[in-house]
Scaffold this motif. Structure first.
Motif, PDB file in Angstrom:
ATOM      1  N   ALA A   9     -20.490  80.217  75.940  1.00 54.50           N
ATOM      2  CA  ALA A   9     -21.907  80.117  76.398  1.00 54.50           C
ATOM      3  C   ALA A   9     -22.361  78.563  76.209  1.00 54.50           C
ATOM      4  N   SER A  22     -24.982  82.427  83.611  1.00 52.19           N
ATOM      5  CA  SER A  22     -24.883  83.725  84.001  1.00 52.19           C
ATOM      6  C   SER A  22     -24.110  84.536  82.989  1.00 52.19           C
ATOM      7  N   THR A  23     -24.662  85.821  82.234  1.00 55.24           N
ATOM      8  CA  THR A  23     -24.010  86.068  80.992  1.00 55.24           C
ATOM      9  C   THR A  23     -22.471  87.022  81.658  1.00 55.24           C
ATOM     10  N   ILE A  34     -18.876  92.448  79.920  1.00 54.44           N
ATOM     11  CA  ILE A  34     -20.106  92.094  79.764  1.00 54.44           C
ATOM     12  C   ILE A  34     -20.832  93.073  78.865  1.00 54.44           C
ATOM     13  N   LEU A  37     -20.289  91.732  75.394  1.00 53.41           N
ATOM     14  CA  LEU A  37     -21.184  90.416  75.099  1.00 53.41           C
ATOM     15  C   LEU A  37     -22.614  90.838  74.907  1.00 53.41           C
ATOM     16  N   VAL A  38     -23.048  91.865  75.567  1.00 52.87           N
ATOM     17  CA  VAL A  38     -24.464  92.523  75.256  1.00 52.87           C
ATOM     18  C   VAL A  38     -24.502  93.213  74.148  1.00 52.87           C
ATOM     19  N   THR A  43     -29.660  89.714  74.631  1.00 55.13           N
ATOM     20  CA  THR A  43     -30.121  89.094  75.880  1.00 55.13           C
ATOM     21  C   THR A  43     -29.695  87.666  76.188  1.00 55.13           C
ATOM     22  N   LYS A  44     -29.830  87.300  77.054  1.00 54.12           N
ATOM     23  CA  LYS A  44     -29.333  85.750  77.259  1.00 54.12           C
ATOM     24  C   LYS A  44     -30.143  84.922  76.223  1.00 54.12           C
ATOM     25  N   LEU A  47     -28.290  84.930  72.995  1.00 53.22           N
ATOM     26  CA  LEU A  47     -27.049  84.338  73.201  1.00 53.22           C
ATOM     27  C   LEU A  47     -27.245  82.686  72.808  1.00 53.22           C
ATOM     28  N   TRP A  48     -28.482  82.476  73.658  1.00 54.25           N
ATOM     29  CA  TRP A  48     -28.708  80.941  73.604  1.00 54.25           C
ATOM     30  C   TRP A  48     -29.052  80.658  72.357  1.00 54.25           C
TER      31      TRP A  48
END
Length: 192
Positions: A9, A22-23, A34, A37-38, A43-44, A47-48
């Motif tokens: 990331a 993109s995730t 994916i 990850l989720v 959410t993205k 993650l950020w």
């Protein structure tokens, strides 16, 4: 596995910015599905934020001063150790500066979150060390805020543009002697 996701990331956000990352690509780069990850980062944006939480939890100047038992040391000595830590942080995480540059060029909710949660504390701590070092007569009498930005730039740029640096200088910025040279160079500019 979370570490692989955070590393992928960091690279994605640093290279493409928040909107361009993109995730699915992050999951692929991390070697996870994916859905996994989720599961870990809903959410993205979560993650950020986790990328910043990971980097700044490990990289806090207050932690460095505490871990090095420098609480009673002169401010200039504390600043010297902090500068070394900052250079090492960017050497270990060359994408960090690119990520911060993506976020720092315009006012956004993410920038405000990053500054309020992490960057502002670091900014205040380093500026305070600079002012106290100036009062000790050991730090150049320059604007503390500008000097802090200069320290960050000098510490980060050789690593964030490593290919260009290496091509033009014929030196590997990640080699231990070159990291030491970066630390010493900043020291010669900052200290009297």
């Amino acid at each position: 596995m979370k570490g692989r996701i955070l590393k992928a990331a960091l690279e994605a956000f640093a290279n493409s910015g928040f909107d361009g990352a993109s995730t699915r690509e992050i999951a692929k780069a991390a070697g996870v599905s994916i859905s996994l990850l989720v599961y870990h980062f809903t959410t993205k944006e979560d993650l950020w934020k986790a990328v910043f939480d990971d980097l700044f939890t490990r990289g806090s100047t207050a932690n460095v001063i505490r871990e090095e038992h420098l609480g009673d040391a002169p401010a200039a000595e504390q600043l010297r150790v902090v500068i070394e830590h900052i250079v090492q942080l960017f050497a270990l995480n060359p994408a960090l500066h690119r990520l911060m540059t993506h976020e720092g060029h315009q006012l956004s909710e993410r920038l405000v979150w990053m500054c309020d949660k992490y960057t502002k504390k670091e900014f205040v701590n380093i500026c305070d060390l600079i002012r106290r070092g100036q009062a000790e007569g050991r730090v150049q009498m320059l604007d503390p805020e500008r000097l802090r930005f200069a320290i960050i730039a000098l510490a980060a740029v050789p690593f964030s543009v490593a290919a260009e640096y290496q091509y033009l200088t014929k030196r590997d910025p990640f080699s231990p002697p070159e990291i030491r040279n970066a630390i010493d160079f900043i020291g010669r500019l900052v200290f009297k």
